[in-house]
Design a protein around this motif. Structure first.
Motif, mmCIF file in Angstrom:
data_model
loop_
_atom_site.group_PDB
_atom_site.id
_atom_site.type_symbol
_atom_site.label_atom_id
_atom_site.label_comp_id
_atom_site.label_asym_id
_atom_site.label_seq_id
_atom_site.Cartn_x
_atom_site.Cartn_y
_atom_site.Cartn_z
ATOM 1 N N GLN A 296 3.311 5.493 13.635
ATOM 2 C CA GLN A 296 3.604 6.788 13.074
ATOM 3 C C GLN A 296 3.250 6.694 11.813
ATOM 4 O O GLN A 296 3.049 7.721 11.018
ATOM 5 C CB GLN A 296 5.097 6.746 13.154
ATOM 6 C CG GLN A 296 5.594 8.057 12.814
ATOM 7 C CD GLN A 296 5.260 9.201 13.667
ATOM 8 O OE1 GLN A 296 4.572 9.160 14.836
ATOM 9 N NE2 GLN A 296 4.725 10.380 12.992
ATOM 10 N N GLU A 297 3.265 5.602 10.842
ATOM 11 C CA GLU A 297 2.982 5.610 9.495
ATOM 12 C C GLU A 297 1.541 5.934 9.323
ATOM 13 O O GLU A 297 1.165 6.605 8.296
ATOM 14 C CB GLU A 297 3.328 4.076 8.803
ATOM 15 C CG GLU A 297 4.616 3.642 8.720
ATOM 16 C CD GLU A 297 5.269 4.330 7.729
ATOM 17 O OE1 GLU A 297 4.730 4.590 6.653
ATOM 18 O OE2 GLU A 297 6.581 4.407 7.713
ATOM 19 N N ALA A 298 0.711 5.404 10.005
ATOM 20 C CA ALA A 298 -0.855 5.889 10.281
ATOM 21 C C ALA A 298 -1.101 7.241 10.271
ATOM 22 O O ALA A 298 -1.846 7.922 9.495
ATOM 23 C CB ALA A 298 -1.676 5.012 11.160
ATOM 24 N N ALA A 299 -0.122 7.899 11.273
ATOM 25 C CA ALA A 299 -0.382 9.322 11.558
ATOM 26 C C ALA A 299 -0.078 10.343 10.232
ATOM 27 O O ALA A 299 -0.503 11.483 10.234
ATOM 28 C CB ALA A 299 0.573 9.692 12.772
ATOM 29 N N LEU B 82 0.923 -1.308 -0.127
ATOM 30 C CA LEU B 82 0.054 0.114 0.002
ATOM 31 C C LEU B 82 0.848 1.303 0.126
ATOM 32 O O LEU B 82 0.450 2.379 -0.504
ATOM 33 C CB LEU B 82 -0.903 0.024 1.152
ATOM 34 C CG LEU B 82 -2.004 -1.021 1.166
ATOM 35 C CD1 LEU B 82 -2.853 -1.094 2.380
ATOM 36 C CD2 LEU B 82 -3.090 -0.858 0.063
ATOM 37 N N LYS B 83 2.198 1.383 0.764
ATOM 38 C CA LYS B 83 2.869 2.350 0.631
ATOM 39 C C LYS B 83 3.338 2.820 -0.559
ATOM 40 O O LYS B 83 3.442 4.003 -0.963
ATOM 41 C CB LYS B 83 3.975 2.124 1.636
ATOM 42 C CG LYS B 83 4.813 3.380 2.087
ATOM 43 C CD LYS B 83 6.053 3.050 3.202
ATOM 44 C CE LYS B 83 6.437 4.353 3.773
ATOM 45 N NZ LYS B 83 7.304 4.167 4.782
ATOM 46 N N SER B 84 3.568 1.813 -1.733
ATOM 47 C CA SER B 84 4.110 2.161 -2.856
ATOM 48 C C SER B 84 2.889 2.249 -3.907
ATOM 49 O O SER B 84 3.307 2.642 -5.101
ATOM 50 C CB SER B 84 5.083 0.948 -3.259
ATOM 51 O OG SER B 84 4.180 -0.365 -3.452
ATOM 52 N N TRP B 85 1.674 2.112 -3.222
ATOM 53 C CA TRP B 85 0.472 2.361 -4.389
ATOM 54 C C TRP B 85 0.266 3.796 -4.608
ATOM 55 O O TRP B 85 0.076 4.553 -3.959
ATOM 56 C CB TRP B 85 -0.660 1.601 -3.560
ATOM 57 C CG TRP B 85 -1.969 1.825 -4.339
ATOM 58 C CD1 TRP B 85 -2.135 1.573 -5.800
ATOM 59 C CD2 TRP B 85 -3.210 2.012 -3.887
ATOM 60 N NE1 TRP B 85 -3.543 2.053 -6.151
ATOM 61 C CE2 TRP B 85 -4.215 2.037 -4.998
ATOM 62 C CE3 TRP B 85 -3.780 2.005 -2.708
ATOM 63 C CZ2 TRP B 85 -5.656 2.235 -5.029
ATOM 64 C CZ3 TRP B 85 -5.150 2.221 -2.337
ATOM 65 C CH2 TRP B 85 -5.954 2.205 -3.623
ATOM 66 N N GLU B 86 0.368 4.032 -6.027
ATOM 67 C CA GLU B 86 -0.079 5.317 -6.429
ATOM 68 C C GLU B 86 -1.305 5.342 -7.366
ATOM 69 O O GLU B 86 -1.198 4.551 -8.493
ATOM 70 C CB GLU B 86 1.048 6.030 -7.179
ATOM 71 C CG GLU B 86 2.345 6.261 -6.228
ATOM 72 C CD GLU B 86 2.238 7.292 -5.255
ATOM 73 O OE1 GLU B 86 1.318 8.066 -5.654
ATOM 74 O OE2 GLU B 86 2.858 7.286 -4.126
ATOM 75 N N ILE B 87 -2.490 5.913 -6.943
ATOM 76 C CA ILE B 87 -3.426 5.959 -7.865
ATOM 77 C C ILE B 87 -3.274 7.145 -8.946
ATOM 78 O O ILE B 87 -2.728 8.114 -8.756
ATOM 79 C CB ILE B 87 -4.764 6.483 -7.062
ATOM 80 C CG1 ILE B 87 -5.082 5.603 -5.997
ATOM 81 C CG2 ILE B 87 -6.121 6.854 -8.019
ATOM 82 C CD1 ILE B 87 -6.249 5.884 -5.067
ATOM 83 N N PRO B 88 -3.532 6.621 -10.285
ATOM 84 C CA PRO B 88 -3.002 7.464 -11.363
ATOM 85 C C PRO B 88 -4.068 8.654 -11.484
ATOM 86 O O PRO B 88 -4.926 8.684 -10.650
ATOM 87 C CB PRO B 88 -3.484 6.469 -12.646
ATOM 88 C CG PRO B 88 -3.597 5.049 -12.193
ATOM 89 C CD PRO B 88 -3.990 5.211 -10.589
ATOM 90 N N VAL C 203 -4.958 0.186 7.745
ATOM 91 C CA VAL C 203 -4.257 -1.159 7.614
ATOM 92 C C VAL C 203 -2.985 -1.059 8.346
ATOM 93 O O VAL C 203 -2.632 -1.829 9.341
ATOM 94 C CB VAL C 203 -3.681 -1.506 6.224
ATOM 95 C CG1 VAL C 203 -2.927 -2.694 6.324
ATOM 96 C CG2 VAL C 203 -5.035 -1.939 5.262
ATOM 97 N N SER C 204 -2.294 0.091 8.411
ATOM 98 C CA SER C 204 -0.990 0.385 9.217
ATOM 99 C C SER C 204 -1.512 0.392 10.731
ATOM 100 O O SER C 204 -0.995 -0.256 11.615
ATOM 101 C CB SER C 204 -0.446 1.777 9.096
ATOM 102 O OG SER C 204 -0.033 1.746 7.567
#
Length: 500
Positions: free
Chosen positions: A246-249, A194-200, A224-225
């Protein structure tokens, strides 16, 4: 000659029909885009103004969007309407989630139906099973749908949130498998994907959306995080849990979610023994959202570990005030922007120790008991009497049978009455102490048998055990009663009570 004429006639006929159909689709598309955009503009105006009838007005907008969706769905699926149909479905689901505040199976059916129509319109093979997984795999991988990748992937993120709420974790893992070159076997690996997912980028900005698609990814990632952080916290891996929180924040977080994140981070630091750091995070949680009750309770636990007993009791008292007089939800300035938020898709309260909050009766007992233990006698006496009044009003059944234990961690009612009596004696409130003590004696009188035979060679059953407890409690009550008569300089009455 005749064949050429016939061929030309039919060619012109079908070309004319196709042109007419094309004109009809263009006209419908133009009208329905205007209708969609008008509804979205009204919705955004409603949530910005925050009128008293905001829910009713939102429901009206939802019904208008539903009517538009049904108009489109009544037609045979065609390529020209793909972008509009997907966007209207996207808007409709988000509006319904915002109005109902929960995910429902009908959302899955709506999304599945739209995907099936899109696949049919583009003549894509979806196999005979027509399963949800197959539909999504086809929609996300088909080359002919690349121009609609923005809205399809946004809808996929929305689907993931709905499944997440419904605890269909495997379906979520399968949904994002197409975004990874390695197997997604658990939620931890899913956070990496999910961290690398980029919506076009959006392909058609003329069709307005109720919620910015690029934020869908952030909401899924935050949910999810945070959930995975709770899992790691339960496994006592507080370092990894803190990283995930922290990722979620850093994702799309409302003030409400930030309060929950700070609370969990504070709890982790408390478990690691970093008490002052824990206190800072817990204070931040309360500042973000005063209704984050678990942050109050966790703060009290930190003060207890620090030996700051006065601060511990004061914090429990503040929590008591919040629980006893809950205020109406206060809308944050930026809440209109978060029409859906990650915390709406997190069901972690029952599984997270950091989120635990005592009930009002448990809290008031803690207030009284801890104040008494810390020699804050006058405060403790007031808290005990407040607890007794609350139990009389709210728990008549338990009060009528003092040998019946209360909800954990409360001790049996009889023991609470004994503690209250002793505290009132030390506070020199003898008349009130006498009333409480007499109440205990009266309510246990009928439970105590006139004669008991106990076989020490056998285990004592529950009934006999309760009767023995009542004898001990009543004896303690008579002892306290005798003590009070002695303090009031009534030696004869005191001796009688001692004899009892």
């Amino acid at each position: 000659m005749e064949d050429e004429f016939t061929t030309g006639f039919f060619s012109r006929k079908y070309i004319g029909r196709d042109m007419a159909l094309s004109t009809t689709w263009d006209r419908c598309l133009h009208l329905w885009i205007s209708e969609n955009n008008g509804i979205i503009a009204t919705w955004k105006l409603i949530v910005r103004n925050k009128d008293a009838n905001i829910l009713t007005d939102k429901q009206k907008c939802y019904h208008l969007m539903d009517q538009l969706f049904r108009k489109i769905k009544d037609l045979h699926p065609v390529k020209q309407l793909t972008s509009l149909e997907l966007t209207v479905a996207y808007n409709l689901v988000i509006m319904h989630l915002n109005v109902e505040l929960c995910a429902k199976e009908e959302h899955n059916q709506l999304i599945g139906g739209v995907l099936a129509r899109v696949v049919e319109a583009h003549h894509l093979d979806c196999s005979k099973d027509g399963s949800f997984s197959r539909l999504w795999n086809t929609a996300l991988s088909a080359n002919c749908l690349l121009e609609h990748a923005n809205i399809i992937q946004s809808l996929a993120g929305l689907q993931a949130l709905i499944w997440w709420t419904q605890k269909k974790f495997q379906e979520v893992l399968n949904l994002f498998q197409s975004k990874a070159t390695f197997p997604i076997t658990d939620q931890f690996i899913l956070t990496i994907v999910l961290k690398s997912w980029e919506i076009p980028d959006e392909e058609n900005k003329n069709i307005h959306k109720v919620f910015k698609p690029s934020l869908i990814k952030d909401i899924v990632y935050a949910a999810v995080s945070f959930q995975q952080g709770v899992v790691q916290m339960a496994q006592e891996d507080y370092g990894t849990a803190l990283d995930l929180f922290q990722e979620a924040a850093e994702s799309c977080a409302t003030k409400s979610l930030m309060a929950r994140i700070f609370n969990h981070q504070g709890y982790c630091f408390m478990q690691k023994g970093l008490l002052h750091l824990a206190l800072e995070y817990l204070k931040s949680a309360i500042q973000k959202n005063h209704k984050c009750y678990s942050a109050f309770y966790n703060s009290a636990l930190v003060y207890k570990h620090l030996g700051r007993h006065k601060a511990e009791v004061e914090t429990l008292f503040m929590l008591d005030c919040c629980l006893a007089n809950p205020s109406e939800p206060v809308g944050n300035i930026d809440e209109w922007y978060y029409i859906i938020a990650s915390d709406a898709f997190m069901e972690i309260e029952s599984s997270s120790q950091a989120s635990w909050v005592p009930s009002l009766s448990e809290l008031r007992y803690l207030l009284a008991h801890n104040s008494f233990k810390y020699k804050m006698i006058d405060q403790a006496a007031d808290y005990y009497m407040k607890l007794i009044r609350f139990l009389r009003e709210e728990m008549n059944e338990e009060m009528s049978a003092p040998h019946v234990p209360n909800m954990a961690p409360l001790p049996p009612i009889a023991e609470i009455l004994l503690e209250t009596t002793e505290c009132l004696i030390q506070s020199e409130r003898l008349q009130e102490a006498m009333v409480v003590c007499e109440e205990l004696i009266i309510k246990t009188k009928d439970v105590i048998p006139s004669r008991m035979i106990i076989d020490c060679a056998k285990d004592v059953d529950n009934v006999v055990n309760e009767q023995l407890n009542c004898i001990l409690w009543t004896s303690a009550a008579h002892l306290l009663k005798a003590k009070m008569h002695a303090l009031e300089d009534e030696p004869k009455t005191s001796i009688t009570a001692y004899t009892r």
